[in-house]
Design a protein around this motif. Structure first.
Motif, PDB file in Angstrom:
ATOM      1  N   TYR A  96       0.832  -1.207   0.000  1.00 31.96           N
ATOM      2  CA  TYR A  96       0.000   0.000   0.000  1.00 31.96           C
ATOM      3  C   TYR A  96       0.866   1.255   0.000  1.00 31.96           C
ATOM      4  O   TYR A  96       0.601   2.208  -0.754  1.00 31.96           O
ATOM      5  N   ASN A  97       1.884   1.279   0.848  1.00 31.73           N
ATOM      6  CA  ASN A  97       2.767   2.457   0.887  1.00 31.73           C
ATOM      7  C   ASN A  97       3.477   2.659  -0.446  1.00 31.73           C
ATOM      8  O   ASN A  97       3.751   3.788  -0.851  1.00 31.73           O
ATOM      9  N   MET A  98       3.791   1.567  -1.149  1.00 35.90           N
ATOM     10  CA  MET A  98       4.474   1.675  -2.431  1.00 35.90           C
ATOM     11  C   MET A  98       3.557   2.153  -3.545  1.00 35.90           C
ATOM     12  O   MET A  98       3.975   2.911  -4.425  1.00 35.90           O
ATOM     13  N   THR A  99       2.285   1.722  -3.534  1.00 35.70           N
ATOM     14  CA  THR A  99       1.375   2.072  -4.631  1.00 35.70           C
ATOM     15  C   THR A  99       0.668   3.412  -4.397  1.00 35.70           C
ATOM     16  O   THR A  99       0.589   4.237  -5.309  1.00 35.70           O
ATOM     17  N   HIS A 100       0.174   3.633  -3.193  1.00 30.64           N
ATOM     18  CA  HIS A 100      -0.596   4.847  -2.926  1.00 30.64           C
ATOM     19  C   HIS A 100       0.267   6.007  -2.425  1.00 30.64           C
ATOM     20  O   HIS A 100      -0.191   7.143  -2.416  1.00 30.64           O
ATOM     21  N   LYS A 101       1.470   5.672  -1.982  1.00 27.46           N
ATOM     22  CA  LYS A 101       2.446   6.692  -1.557  1.00 27.46           C
ATOM     23  C   LYS A 101       1.839   7.744  -0.619  1.00 27.46           C
ATOM     24  O   LYS A 101       1.836   8.942  -0.929  1.00 27.46           O
ATOM     25  N   PRO A 102       1.321   7.324   0.541  1.00 27.23           N
ATOM     26  CA  PRO A 102       0.815   8.321   1.493  1.00 27.23           C
ATOM     27  C   PRO A 102       1.967   9.183   2.001  1.00 27.23           C
ATOM     28  O   PRO A 102       3.114   8.725   2.061  1.00 27.23           O
ATOM     29  N   PRO A 103       1.710  10.462   2.348  1.00 26.50           N
ATOM     30  CA  PRO A 103       2.786  11.332   2.856  1.00 26.50           C
ATOM     31  C   PRO A 103       3.462  10.721   4.077  1.00 26.50           C
ATOM     32  O   PRO A 103       2.819  10.086   4.914  1.00 26.50           O
ATOM     33  N   LYS A 104       4.770  10.897   4.180  1.00 28.74           N
ATOM     34  CA  LYS A 104       5.508  10.303   5.286  1.00 28.74           C
ATOM     35  C   LYS A 104       5.173  10.937   6.633  1.00 28.74           C
ATOM     36  O   LYS A 104       5.617  10.455   7.668  1.00 28.74           O
ATOM     37  N   THR A 105       4.422  12.006   6.574  1.00 28.78           N
ATOM     38  CA  THR A 105       3.963  12.630   7.818  1.00 28.78           C
ATOM     39  C   THR A 105       2.543  12.202   8.181  1.00 28.78           C
ATOM     40  O   THR A 105       2.011  12.642   9.199  1.00 28.78           O
ATOM     41  N   SER A 106       1.932  11.365   7.372  1.00 20.99           N
ATOM     42  CA  SER A 106       0.534  10.983   7.591  1.00 20.99           C
ATOM     43  C   SER A 106       0.424   9.853   8.613  1.00 20.99           C
ATOM     44  O   SER A 106       1.360   9.073   8.819  1.00 20.99           O
ATOM     45  N   TRP A 113       2.631   5.926   9.000  1.00 17.38           N
ATOM     46  CA  TRP A 113       3.320   5.466  10.201  1.00 17.38           C
ATOM     47  C   TRP A 113       2.580   4.316  10.875  1.00 17.38           C
ATOM     48  O   TRP A 113       3.200   3.475  11.547  1.00 17.38           O
ATOM     49  N   THR A 114       1.262   4.239  10.689  1.00 19.25           N
ATOM     50  CA  THR A 114       0.528   3.063  11.164  1.00 19.25           C
ATOM     51  C   THR A 114       1.013   1.813  10.449  1.00 19.25           C
ATOM     52  O   THR A 114       1.274   0.773  11.069  1.00 19.25           O
ATOM     53  N   ASN A 115       1.169   1.931   9.133  1.00 25.52           N
ATOM     54  CA  ASN A 115       1.652   0.783   8.356  1.00 25.52           C
ATOM     55  C   ASN A 115       3.078   0.400   8.740  1.00 25.52           C
ATOM     56  O   ASN A 115       3.403  -0.791   8.871  1.00 25.52           O
TER      57      ASN A 115
END
Length: 440
Positions: free
Chosen positions: A386-396, A400-402
């Motif tokens: 998910y982090n690789m495909t959707h690229k949520p902000p690193k401050t979100s 950090w939950t993931n």
């Protein structure tokens, strides 16, 4: 408007080159079919191990771990569905976990890593299903014939033959709804024949730690479902949103069955809970603690579910085999494809049956499979993908939950693998010594 030809994984080109996809994974289902598959894959007779899990964790940690890992797996499968939807909208509808991981992470070794993990899961589930079915048949036999001569390995052989027949006569995984039976031990707890209740944990601190991580690994195996992309592949495209509905259906069943099995079984037997709680109804000394009709009903429904689970989880192994061995142009039941299918599936099931007879420790097998299989595939990879495909902000918060979930369960996986393997080896040595004494 979406172009259906872009989203159909079974295009003519793919059908001509991928026998595994064409023969095993059929895209016909609706969301409730996904719910049936998910429920069959997750809510199975492995819940008979839940009182044993509480035996290693106690009431407080047992409830906490069961609840937290339930939320984490639902969240994980939701993220996986989002990742699959993301790739589907980009014109790449993946039908295999290993291909999804290799595509998103762009690493060839990841493809083979996921193959290894999935193979470990499916083989472990196959071994565990055969073993548990054999144990249940032995329980029923012992209740009917207390002085009978048949041994566990003979029941395992019977189950292996029946499982092989079912696998060879059911070439694809679309759709199969299995029945699940939940035996309540609540009334037994008030019976005059009820065993004394003791909920104390092991006295040694190191033993409690090892038992705790083994229990966490078993919970991972109970909640685990390392074939979600393959299940989504059985849905008629477009699959967007269907898996979420299927997950809601599945987890509504989980909420009812998991807690009732864990609470009633552990409440009735305490720290004497067996890794197959049905065996606790048949103590070594004294009469059966439940009527034959109740035990028989439970065994029948457990067997029905086990055969369905064995069929669902074996599909990944069969799909890998037939991708290499079958010729899609010859037809599903052609002589060219039928003979290799019968040979390969029979050999696979014989291996699972042999391992079940060699290592008859259901709880230990669950722990090992959970630690080395389900934790990486269901508690770590979905968050990474998910982090690789959707690229949520690193401050979100979601990023950090993931990251936190991945870090926690990476550590739990390593500790669980060590503790579960250690217990499996110890129990195997005890079994070997016991067998030697009996022979002598």
């Amino acid at each position: 408007m979406a172009q259906p030809t872009q989203l159909d994984p079974f295009s003519e080109v793919r059908r001509d080159s991928d026998a595994g996809a064409a023969f095993v994974l059929e895209s016909k289902g609706e969301w409730w079919h996904a719910g049936f598959h998910l429920t069959t894959a997750i809510v199975g007779p492995t819940i008979l191990t839940l009182p044993y899990v509480f035996r290693g964790l106690g009431w407080g940690l047992g409830f906490t771990c069961l609840t937290v890992m339930g939320f984490v797996t639902f969240y994980s499968y939701y993220l996986m569905s989002k990742v699959l939807d993301h790739c589907e909208k980009a014109g790449r509808r993946h039908i295999r976990f290993r291909e999804l991981a290799a595509d998103v992470l762009g690493s060839g070794w990841m493809f083979y890593f996921v193959i290894f993990i999935q193979t470990a899961i499916n083989t472990g589930v196959g071994i565990g299903a055969i073993l548990l079915a054999g144990e249940c048949l032995q329980i029923m036999y012992s209740d009917l014939f207390p002085n009978g001569s048949l041994k566990l390995y003979e029941f395992i052989a019977m189950v292996t033959v029946l499982d092989t027949f079912m696998d060879c006569t059911n070439p694809c995984s679309h759709p199969k709804l299995a029945l699940d039976c939940l035996l309540s031990f609540f009334l037994l707890g008030f019976s005059k024949n009820a065993p004394p209740k003791d909920y104390s944990l092991e006295s040694s601190k190191s033993a409690r730690i090892f038992s705790g991580f083994t229990s966490i690994s078993i919970i991972a195996a109970i909640f685990g479902n390392g074939i979600l992309p393959e299940i989504q592949a059985t849905l008629a495209p477009p699959a967007t949103g269907k898996m979420v509905k299927g997950l809601l259906m599945c987890y509504s069943v989980i909420f009812v069955t998991f807690y009732s099995a864990a609470v009633s079984g552990y409440w009735a037997f305490g720290n004497e809970s067996n890794s197959n709680i049905l065996k606790s109804l048949m103590p070594d000394n004294g009469p059966s603690l439940a009527p034959t009709s109740v035990i028989g009903l439970a065994v029948v429904f457990v067997l029905l579910q086990l055969f369905a689970i064995g069929l669902v989880y074996s599909q990944v192994a069969f799909e890998i085999m037939e991708k290499k061995s079958a010729d899609v142009k010859q037809g599903l039941f052609s002589k060219r494809n039928l003979i290799p299918r019968l040979i390969l599936r029979t050999l696979y099931m014989m291996f699972c049956g042999f391992m079940a007879a060699m290592l008859p420790f259901f709880g230990d097998i669950n722990g090992v499979v959970g630690a080395i299989g389900f934790i990486p595939l269901d508690f770590i990879l979905p968050m990474l993908l998910y982090n690789m495909t959707h690229k949520p902000p690193k401050t979100s918060i979601i990023y950090w939950t993931n990251i936190s979930i991945m870090a926690v369960f990476t550590g739990a996986g390593f500790m669980g693998a060590f503790s579960s393997t250690r217990k499996l080896i110890l129990d195997a040595n005890k079994f070997k010594l016991f067998s030697s004494d009996v022979v002598d």
